[in-house]
Design a protein around this motif. Sequence first.
Motif, PDB file in Angstrom:
ATOM      1  N   TYR A  65       0.923  -1.139  -0.151  1.00  2.00           N
ATOM      2  CA  TYR A  65      -0.022   0.067   0.038  1.00  2.00           C
ATOM      3  C   TYR A  65       0.783   1.375   0.211  1.00  2.00           C
ATOM      4  CZ  TYR A  65      -3.239   3.625   1.524  1.00  2.00           C
ATOM      5  OH  TYR A  65      -4.230   4.593   1.683  1.00  2.00           O
ATOM      6  N   ILE A  66       1.975   1.225   0.982  1.00  3.50           N
ATOM      7  CA  ILE A  66       3.009   2.273   0.879  1.00  3.50           C
ATOM      8  C   ILE A  66       3.726   2.616  -0.588  1.00  3.50           C
ATOM      9  CG2 ILE A  66       5.031   3.214   1.930  1.00  3.50           C
ATOM     10  CD1 ILE A  66       4.216   1.822   4.679  1.00  3.50           C
ATOM     11  N   GLU A  67       3.905   1.347  -1.054  1.00  2.00           N
ATOM     12  CA  GLU A  67       4.622   1.472  -2.456  1.00  2.00           C
ATOM     13  C   GLU A  67       3.412   2.076  -3.339  1.00  2.00           C
ATOM     14  OE1 GLU A  67       7.894   1.447  -4.945  1.00  2.00           O
ATOM     15  OE2 GLU A  67       7.845   1.068  -2.749  1.00  2.00           O
ATOM     16  N   ASP A  68       2.509   1.793  -3.496  1.00  6.87           N
ATOM     17  CA  ASP A  68       1.345   2.122  -4.169  1.00  6.87           C
ATOM     18  C   ASP A  68       1.149   3.793  -3.992  1.00  6.87           C
ATOM     19  OD1 ASP A  68       0.974  -0.194  -5.401  1.00  6.87           O
ATOM     20  OD2 ASP A  68      -0.642  -0.766  -4.337  1.00  6.87           O
ATOM     21  N   VAL A  69       1.342   4.147  -2.887  1.00  9.60           N
ATOM     22  CA  VAL A  69       0.957   5.543  -2.378  1.00  9.60           C
ATOM     23  C   VAL A  69       2.019   6.579  -3.092  1.00  9.60           C
ATOM     24  CG1 VAL A  69       0.750   7.348  -0.612  1.00  9.60           C
ATOM     25  CG2 VAL A  69      -0.384   5.252  -0.326  1.00  9.60           C
ATOM     26  N   LYS A  70       3.288   5.819  -2.925  1.00 13.55           N
ATOM     27  CA  LYS A  70       4.420   6.496  -3.515  1.00 13.55           C
ATOM     28  C   LYS A  70       4.317   6.761  -5.023  1.00 13.55           C
ATOM     29  CE  LYS A  70       7.971   5.279  -0.047  1.00 13.55           C
ATOM     30  NZ  LYS A  70       9.223   4.430   0.198  1.00 13.55           N
ATOM     31  N   ASN A  71       3.979   5.434  -5.708  1.00 13.19           N
ATOM     32  CA  ASN A  71       3.863   5.411  -7.159  1.00 13.19           C
ATOM     33  C   ASN A  71       3.022   6.669  -7.555  1.00 13.19           C
ATOM     34  OD1 ASN A  71       5.929   3.688  -7.512  1.00 13.19           O
ATOM     35  ND2 ASN A  71       4.530   2.040  -7.338  1.00 13.19           N
ATOM     36  N   ILE A  72       1.780   6.385  -7.175  1.00 13.92           N
ATOM     37  CA  ILE A  72       0.653   7.368  -7.383  1.00 13.92           C
ATOM     38  C   ILE A  72       1.120   9.080  -7.226  1.00 13.92           C
ATOM     39  CG2 ILE A  72      -0.728   7.350  -5.476  1.00 13.92           C
ATOM     40  CD1 ILE A  72      -3.077   7.072  -7.076  1.00 13.92           C
ATOM     41  N   THR A  73       1.974   9.101  -5.919  1.00 11.47           N
ATOM     42  CA  THR A  73       2.376  10.481  -5.539  1.00 11.47           C
ATOM     43  C   THR A  73       3.351  11.102  -6.899  1.00 11.47           C
ATOM     44  OG1 THR A  73       2.076   9.957  -3.436  1.00 11.47           O
ATOM     45  CG2 THR A  73       3.524  11.983  -3.924  1.00 11.47           C
ATOM     46  N   GLN A  74       4.216  10.261  -7.296  1.00 16.29           N
ATOM     47  CA  GLN A  74       4.844  10.669  -8.396  1.00 16.29           C
ATOM     48  C   GLN A  74       4.254  10.914  -9.571  1.00 16.29           C
ATOM     49  OE1 GLN A  74       7.901   7.539  -8.921  1.00 16.29           O
ATOM     50  NE2 GLN A  74       8.886   8.126  -6.811  1.00 16.29           N
ATOM     51  N   THR A  75       3.306  10.088  -9.955  1.00 14.47           N
ATOM     52  CA  THR A  75       2.371  10.120 -11.214  1.00 14.47           C
ATOM     53  C   THR A  75       1.677  11.433 -11.206  1.00 14.47           C
ATOM     54  OG1 THR A  75       1.982   7.763 -11.370  1.00 14.47           O
ATOM     55  CG2 THR A  75       0.616   9.192 -12.457  1.00 14.47           C
ATOM     56  N   VAL A  76       1.102  11.703 -10.070  1.00 12.66           N
ATOM     57  CA  VAL A  76       0.221  12.966  -9.835  1.00 12.66           C
ATOM     58  C   VAL A  76       1.275  14.260  -9.862  1.00 12.66           C
ATOM     59  CG1 VAL A  76      -1.019  14.407  -8.191  1.00 12.66           C
ATOM     60  CG2 VAL A  76      -1.561  12.093  -8.337  1.00 12.66           C
ATOM     61  N   ARG A  77       2.293  14.343  -9.403  1.00  9.68           N
ATOM     62  CA  ARG A  77       3.235  15.204  -9.486  1.00  9.68           C
ATOM     63  C   ARG A  77       3.565  15.676 -11.189  1.00  9.68           C
ATOM     64  NH1 ARG A  77       7.565  13.895  -4.672  1.00  9.68           N
ATOM     65  NH2 ARG A  77       6.226  14.731  -2.966  1.00  9.68           N
ATOM     66  N   SER A  78       3.747  14.080 -11.737  1.00  9.26           N
ATOM     67  CA  SER A  78       3.997  14.476 -13.326  1.00  9.26           C
ATOM     68  C   SER A  78       2.809  15.264 -13.795  1.00  9.26           C
ATOM     69  CB  SER A  78       4.512  13.246 -13.857  1.00  9.26           C
ATOM     70  OG  SER A  78       3.422  12.339 -13.715  1.00  9.26           O
ATOM     71  N   VAL A  79       1.629  14.645 -13.535  1.00  4.35           N
ATOM     72  CA  VAL A  79       0.562  15.304 -14.079  1.00  4.35           C
ATOM     73  C   VAL A  79       0.234  16.722 -13.765  1.00  4.35           C
ATOM     74  CG1 VAL A  79      -2.154  15.002 -14.049  1.00  4.35           C
ATOM     75  CG2 VAL A  79      -0.984  12.908 -14.128  1.00  4.35           C
ATOM     76  N   ASN A  80       0.987  17.232 -12.893  1.00  2.00           N
ATOM     77  CA  ASN A  80       0.639  18.566 -12.498  1.00  2.00           C
ATOM     78  C   ASN A  80       1.263  19.505 -13.362  1.00  2.00           C
ATOM     79  OD1 ASN A  80      -0.844  18.330  -9.800  1.00  2.00           O
ATOM     80  ND2 ASN A  80       0.811  18.183  -8.664  1.00  2.00           N
ATOM     81  N   ASP A  81       2.334  18.836 -14.128  1.00  2.36           N
ATOM     82  CA  ASP A  81       3.156  19.534 -15.133  1.00  2.36           C
ATOM     83  C   ASP A  81       2.059  19.794 -16.299  1.00  2.36           C
ATOM     84  OD1 ASP A  81       5.139  19.486 -13.460  1.00  2.36           O
ATOM     85  OD2 ASP A  81       6.093  17.775 -14.792  1.00  2.36           O
ATOM     86  N   LEU A  82       0.895  18.911 -16.278  1.00  2.00           N
ATOM     87  CA  LEU A  82      -0.026  19.199 -17.486  1.00  2.00           C
ATOM     88  C   LEU A  82      -0.677  20.477 -17.401  1.00  2.00           C
ATOM     89  CD1 LEU A  82      -1.879  18.093 -19.536  1.00  2.00           C
ATOM     90  CD2 LEU A  82      -3.408  17.282 -17.860  1.00  2.00           C
ATOM     91  N   ASN A  83      -0.745  21.052 -16.263  1.00  2.00           N
ATOM     92  CA  ASN A  83      -1.322  22.568 -16.115  1.00  2.00           C
ATOM     93  C   ASN A  83      -0.388  23.641 -16.747  1.00  2.00           C
ATOM     94  OD1 ASN A  83      -3.673  21.885 -14.598  1.00  2.00           O
ATOM     95  ND2 ASN A  83      -2.546  21.934 -12.665  1.00  2.00           N
ATOM     96  N   MET A  84       0.810  23.358 -16.615  1.00  2.87           N
ATOM     97  CA  MET A  84       2.008  24.210 -17.134  1.00  2.87           C
ATOM     98  C   MET A  84       1.860  23.938 -18.880  1.00  2.87           C
ATOM     99  SD  MET A  84       3.190  25.886 -14.937  1.00  2.87           S
ATOM    100  CE  MET A  84       4.496  26.802 -15.549  1.00  2.87           C
ATOM    101  N   ALA A  85       1.603  22.953 -19.059  1.00  2.17           N
ATOM    102  CA  ALA A  85       1.551  22.604 -20.474  1.00  2.17           C
ATOM    103  C   ALA A  85       0.418  23.141 -21.289  1.00  2.17           C
ATOM    104  CB  ALA A  85       1.469  21.170 -20.977  1.00  2.17           C
ATOM    105  N   ILE A  86      -0.776  23.296 -20.311  1.00  5.51           N
ATOM    106  CA  ILE A  86      -2.113  23.858 -21.008  1.00  5.51           C
ATOM    107  C   ILE A  86      -1.834  25.277 -20.992  1.00  5.51           C
ATOM    108  CG2 ILE A  86      -4.332  24.201 -20.243  1.00  5.51           C
ATOM    109  CD1 ILE A  86      -4.516  21.505 -19.078  1.00  5.51           C
ATOM    110  N   LYS A  87      -1.208  26.103 -20.036  1.00  4.22           N
ATOM    111  CA  LYS A  87      -1.008  27.301 -19.859  1.00  4.22           C
ATOM    112  C   LYS A  87      -0.031  27.749 -21.197  1.00  4.22           C
ATOM    113  CE  LYS A  87      -1.401  28.108 -15.112  1.00  4.22           C
ATOM    114  NZ  LYS A  87      -0.810  28.529 -13.728  1.00  4.22           N
ATOM    115  N   ASP A  88       1.278  27.150 -21.365  1.00  5.90           N
ATOM    116  CA  ASP A  88       1.877  27.114 -22.654  1.00  5.90           C
ATOM    117  C   ASP A  88       0.996  27.080 -23.959  1.00  5.90           C
ATOM    118  OD1 ASP A  88       4.127  27.603 -20.659  1.00  5.90           O
ATOM    119  OD2 ASP A  88       4.983  25.287 -21.194  1.00  5.90           O
ATOM    120  N   PHE A  89       0.347  26.124 -23.556  1.00  8.46           N
ATOM    121  CA  PHE A  89      -0.546  25.911 -25.095  1.00  8.46           C
ATOM    122  C   PHE A  89      -1.358  27.170 -25.234  1.00  8.46           C
ATOM    123  CE2 PHE A  89      -4.578  24.315 -27.155  1.00  8.46           C
ATOM    124  CZ  PHE A  89      -3.895  23.911 -28.236  1.00  8.46           C
ATOM    125  N   GLU A  90      -1.943  27.658 -24.254  1.00  9.42           N
ATOM    126  CA  GLU A  90      -3.188  28.676 -24.315  1.00  9.42           C
ATOM    127  C   GLU A  90      -2.200  30.111 -24.757  1.00  9.42           C
ATOM    128  OE1 GLU A  90      -4.654  28.905 -20.466  1.00  9.42           O
ATOM    129  OE2 GLU A  90      -6.365  27.445 -20.977  1.00  9.42           O
TER     130      GLU A  90
END
Length: 216
Positions: A65-90
């Motif tokens: 469970y702890i390992e899954d939490v770490k993995n999803i935390t990293q994934t969520v952090r990378s997904v946060n970059d999506l907001n920057m990409a959207i702003k760049d796109f806009e």
Amino acid sequence: MGNYREIKKQLAKKEQKLEKANNQTKKLDNKSANITEILDNLKSSKLNKNNMIISNEDVQKLKNYIEDVKNITQTVRSVNDLNMAIKDFEHSSFEIDKENRSLKYEIELKNNEIGSLKKELSTKDTIIGRLQTEKEKIKQELQKFKNFWHSIMSHFHKRICYDKDNNYKIVSDDLYKNGIFDNNDNEIANNIARKVTILDKNKQIKNKKKNNDTRF
């Protein structure tokens, strides 16, 4: 356009990561319920009530469970970059739209300029057409004058050189004296060896210079 394509690729990758994060979150929600159940069912140790007894199997579940939490935390952090990409796109879209409007305005100015040039060209074509018509008329009139001159000089040449008509000789001398006949005209009228021809322009200029020199 190159930036636009690159941003589209980045967005596609981020969307895949976002979908992965959503799937991981759903699985994590289910595991969270299991972990909560495990924690609720822990029993106190007989030797020390502050210590809980947990099986090796449950311990492994907690680790997973702890390992899954770490993995999803990293994934969520990378997904946060999506907001920057959207702003760049806009921002890129705004710049592209701004550039397109500028280009459209320049095209309109060029089209107006081309329209004005076409009108000006049409006017000039009309003027050129009129000048060409006038030129043809002048050429025709000049040819008529040449024919008339040729007839006159042939007549004087015949009367003076062949018929020995003194009246024409007097008229010819008077025309030459008053500048109506030039040297060429006078010679044609009085020289039996001369043909009735018009001097070319260069010869006329040379003769004119000679006449001017002999006057002084």
